[in-house]
Design an enzyme around this catalytic site. Structure first.
Site, PDB file in Angstrom:
ATOM      1  N   ARG A  13       0.840  -1.185   0.000  1.00 39.66           N
ATOM      2  CA  ARG A  13       0.000   0.000   0.000  1.00 39.66           C
ATOM      3  C   ARG A  13       0.886   1.251   0.000  1.00 39.66           C
ATOM      4  O   ARG A  13       2.085   1.150   0.225  1.00 39.66           O
ATOM      5  CB  ARG A  13      -0.901   0.010   1.242  1.00 39.66           C
ATOM      6  CG  ARG A  13      -1.916  -1.111   1.274  1.00 39.66           C
ATOM      7  CD  ARG A  13      -2.537  -1.239   2.665  1.00 39.66           C
ATOM      8  NE  ARG A  13      -3.033   0.049   3.131  1.00 39.66           N
ATOM      9  CZ  ARG A  13      -3.025   0.441   4.410  1.00 39.66           C
ATOM     10  NH1 ARG A  13      -2.520  -0.350   5.342  1.00 39.66           N
ATOM     11  NH2 ARG A  13      -3.510   1.619   4.742  1.00 39.66           N
ATOM     12  N   LYS A  84      -1.946  -8.056  10.722  1.00 41.20           N
ATOM     13  CA  LYS A  84      -3.241  -7.880  11.387  1.00 41.20           C
ATOM     14  C   LYS A  84      -4.335  -7.464  10.408  1.00 41.20           C
ATOM     15  O   LYS A  84      -5.522  -7.553  10.735  1.00 41.20           O
ATOM     16  CB  LYS A  84      -3.135  -6.869  12.533  1.00 41.20           C
ATOM     17  CG  LYS A  84      -2.988  -5.426  12.125  1.00 41.20           C
ATOM     18  CD  LYS A  84      -3.013  -4.532  13.347  1.00 41.20           C
ATOM     19  CE  LYS A  84      -2.905  -3.065  12.951  1.00 41.20           C
ATOM     20  NZ  LYS A  84      -2.997  -2.176  14.119  1.00 41.20           N
ATOM     21  N   ASP A  85      -3.960  -7.022   9.188  1.00 37.94           N
ATOM     22  CA  ASP A  85      -4.951  -6.651   8.178  1.00 37.94           C
ATOM     23  C   ASP A  85      -5.467  -7.857   7.396  1.00 37.94           C
ATOM     24  O   ASP A  85      -6.448  -7.735   6.652  1.00 37.94           O
ATOM     25  CB  ASP A  85      -4.354  -5.663   7.166  1.00 37.94           C
ATOM     26  CG  ASP A  85      -4.065  -4.302   7.767  1.00 37.94           C
ATOM     27  OD1 ASP A  85      -4.706  -3.955   8.782  1.00 37.94           O
ATOM     28  OD2 ASP A  85      -3.195  -3.582   7.228  1.00 37.94           O
ATOM     29  N   ARG A 132     -11.874  -3.416  18.934  1.00 38.09           N
ATOM     30  CA  ARG A 132     -11.123  -4.031  20.045  1.00 38.09           C
ATOM     31  C   ARG A 132     -10.591  -2.963  20.977  1.00 38.09           C
ATOM     32  O   ARG A 132     -10.780  -3.033  22.206  1.00 38.09           O
ATOM     33  CB  ARG A 132      -9.962  -4.868  19.475  1.00 38.09           C
ATOM     34  CG  ARG A 132      -9.007  -5.413  20.544  1.00 38.09           C
ATOM     35  CD  ARG A 132      -7.775  -6.029  19.899  1.00 38.09           C
ATOM     36  NE  ARG A 132      -7.001  -5.046  19.148  1.00 38.09           N
ATOM     37  CZ  ARG A 132      -6.061  -4.264  19.669  1.00 38.09           C
ATOM     38  NH1 ARG A 132      -5.765  -4.350  20.961  1.00 38.09           N
ATOM     39  NH2 ARG A 132      -5.389  -3.408  18.916  1.00 38.09           N
ATOM     40  N   ARG A 133      -9.889  -1.968  20.426  1.00 38.73           N
ATOM     41  CA  ARG A 133      -9.325  -0.913  21.272  1.00 38.73           C
ATOM     42  C   ARG A 133     -10.422  -0.126  21.981  1.00 38.73           C
ATOM     43  O   ARG A 133     -10.285   0.232  23.157  1.00 38.73           O
ATOM     44  CB  ARG A 133      -8.458   0.025  20.428  1.00 38.73           C
ATOM     45  CG  ARG A 133      -7.162  -0.609  19.947  1.00 38.73           C
ATOM     46  CD  ARG A 133      -6.426   0.286  18.968  1.00 38.73           C
ATOM     47  NE  ARG A 133      -5.171  -0.325  18.530  1.00 38.73           N
ATOM     48  CZ  ARG A 133      -4.568  -0.060  17.390  1.00 38.73           C
ATOM     49  NH1 ARG A 133      -5.101   0.815  16.545  1.00 38.73           N
ATOM     50  NH2 ARG A 133      -3.435  -0.651  17.067  1.00 38.73           N
ATOM     51  N   ARG A 150     -10.154   7.828  11.517  1.00 42.21           N
ATOM     52  CA  ARG A 150      -9.554   7.173  10.361  1.00 42.21           C
ATOM     53  C   ARG A 150      -8.359   7.995   9.902  1.00 42.21           C
ATOM     54  O   ARG A 150      -8.130   9.106  10.350  1.00 42.21           O
ATOM     55  CB  ARG A 150     -10.562   7.055   9.207  1.00 42.21           C
ATOM     56  CG  ARG A 150     -11.642   5.992   9.367  1.00 42.21           C
ATOM     57  CD  ARG A 150     -11.131   4.565   9.277  1.00 42.21           C
ATOM     58  NE  ARG A 150     -10.204   4.360   8.198  1.00 42.21           N
ATOM     59  CZ  ARG A 150     -10.553   4.079   6.937  1.00 42.21           C
ATOM     60  NH1 ARG A 150     -11.824   3.985   6.613  1.00 42.21           N
ATOM     61  NH2 ARG A 150      -9.642   3.873   6.008  1.00 42.21           N
ATOM     62  N   THR A 155      -1.937  11.550  10.133  1.00 43.01           N
ATOM     63  CA  THR A 155      -3.229  12.245  10.092  1.00 43.01           C
ATOM     64  C   THR A 155      -3.930  12.149  11.436  1.00 43.01           C
ATOM     65  O   THR A 155      -4.498  13.131  11.940  1.00 43.01           O
ATOM     66  CB  THR A 155      -4.124  11.643   8.993  1.00 43.01           C
ATOM     67  OG1 THR A 155      -3.488  11.824   7.726  1.00 43.01           O
ATOM     68  CG2 THR A 155      -5.488  12.314   8.971  1.00 43.01           C
ATOM     69  N   ARG A 156      -3.899  10.992  12.051  1.00 37.71           N
ATOM     70  CA  ARG A 156      -4.559  10.812  13.344  1.00 37.71           C
ATOM     71  C   ARG A 156      -3.911  11.702  14.408  1.00 37.71           C
ATOM     72  O   ARG A 156      -4.610  12.345  15.198  1.00 37.71           O
ATOM     73  CB  ARG A 156      -4.501   9.341  13.768  1.00 37.71           C
ATOM     74  CG  ARG A 156      -5.297   8.421  12.859  1.00 37.71           C
ATOM     75  CD  ARG A 156      -5.257   6.983  13.324  1.00 37.71           C
ATOM     76  NE  ARG A 156      -5.916   6.113  12.362  1.00 37.71           N
ATOM     77  CZ  ARG A 156      -6.497   4.956  12.648  1.00 37.71           C
ATOM     78  NH1 ARG A 156      -6.491   4.510  13.884  1.00 37.71           N
ATOM     79  NH2 ARG A 156      -7.083   4.236  11.711  1.00 37.71           N
ATOM     80  N   CYS A 243     -14.746  -8.753  11.921  1.00 39.05           N
ATOM     81  CA  CYS A 243     -14.064  -7.539  12.368  1.00 39.05           C
ATOM     82  C   CYS A 243     -14.998  -6.621  13.146  1.00 39.05           C
ATOM     83  O   CYS A 243     -14.600  -5.555  13.591  1.00 39.05           O
ATOM     84  CB  CYS A 243     -13.462  -6.790  11.180  1.00 39.05           C
ATOM     85  SG  CYS A 243     -14.659  -6.233   9.963  1.00 39.05           S
TER      86      CYS A 243
END
Length: 309
Positions: A13, A84-85, A132-133, A150, A155-156, A243
């Protein structure tokens, strides 16, 4: 090395973190095979193109499907994924050929004020895009507000500093790979704040019939990490691999033994089932499945049904 291909195309990606992970794969290959050329090809995924939609609404494989399609049709030779993806079962014709040595698998809190999770004031806003978090934060601090976020790591963190959030929960591995680990306020205990399946691990995926490349990639495999993620992914498969339901599993190998802790929780974090198993690392897959079955029998199946998993 004579007899081996001279060029490999690695798909990844295009986010800064994904590119950093792709570079880890390139470095591992070139350290082992210094005479080959390794090229990186960026592939845009559904998850990258849909930055405003919550990940739980996009479904499984949002960061992997397009990479897997490129692999199957021969545009790339291998794909570097954040493990994890990846879905619990991959598409036919592809295999996880190698798993690189795991980075720190834990979650971290990043806060504007420098406060830890326990120190955040009541009503503080914690951002995360992970069910989960969110469930784990709510279980530990039900007086906090948890809101979705997101975007890539940068960005976060920018949104937090702009005042949209008081704190974020992020993967330690992501900060380390971006050289931003000093921005973490607190490393969250993985026995309490259990990590996601595969968190911190990079998977190198290839075509199942590409025997030459599979043989080459076996040289960069990290055995202990493979055992850990094998247990975790077996747990995920046995749980149904969804998910939407908050679930977590973390395997830790020491010498030839593995300890696997798992959790399934309600979305609000008020109800959860946790347990652990331990045994020989070579039994990792069976242990992961056994742990899942234990939680299902304890009542986790009801939480899965409620979430529509």
């Amino acid at each position: 090395m004579s007899g081996l291909r001279s060029r490999i195309v690695v798909g990844t990606r295009g986010s800064p973190l994904a590119l950093a992970q792709g570079q880890r794969a390139v470095d591992a290959l070139q350290a082992t095979y210094p005479d080959i050329t390794v090229d990186v090809q960026v592939v845009t995924t559904t998850g990258d193109a849909s930055q405003e939609t919550p990940l739980s609404e996009l479904g499984l494989g949002v960061f992997t499907k397009e990479l897997e399609a490129a692999l199957l049709d021969g545009r790339i030779d291998m794909a570097a994924h954040s493990l994890k993806d990846m879905s619990a079962t991959g598409p036919e014709g592809l295999t996880i050929a190698a798993v690189l040595e795991r980075e720190d698998p834990c979650d971290v809190l990043v806060s504007r004020s420098g406060a830890t999770l326990a120190e955040l004031p009541a009503g503080a806003v914690v951002g995360t895009g992970s069910p989960r978090r969110a469930a784990l934060v709510r279980s530990l601090r039900p007086d906090l507000a948890v809101e979705g976020v997101r975007g890539n790591v940068g960005t976060r963190i920018r949104k937090m500093h702009e005042g949209q959030y008081d704190a974020l929960v992020l993967a330690a591995a992501g900060l380390v790979r971006l050289g931003r680990e000093d921005e973490a306020t607190e490393r969250l205990d993985p026995m309490t704040f259990i990590p996601a399946v595969g968190q911190g691990a990079i998977a190198l995926q290839a075509r199942s019939d590409d025997g030459e490349l599979l043989g080459m990639l076996s040289a960069v495999e990290h055995a202990a990490t493979r055992w850990e993620v094998t247990a975790e992914r077996a747990f995920l498969r046995a749980m149904g691999g969804g998910c939407r339901t908050p679930m977590a599993c973390f395997g830790s190998v020491m010498n030839d033994y593995i300890r696997v802790v798992g959790m399934v929780a309600s979305v609000d974090g008020m109800h959860s089932y946790r347990d652990f198993v331990a045994g020989e690392a070579r039994e990792a897959e069976a242990l992961g499945g056994k742990l899942a079955q234990t939680l299902l029998e304890q009542g986790a199946s009801e939480l899965l049904e409620e979430a529509g998993a």
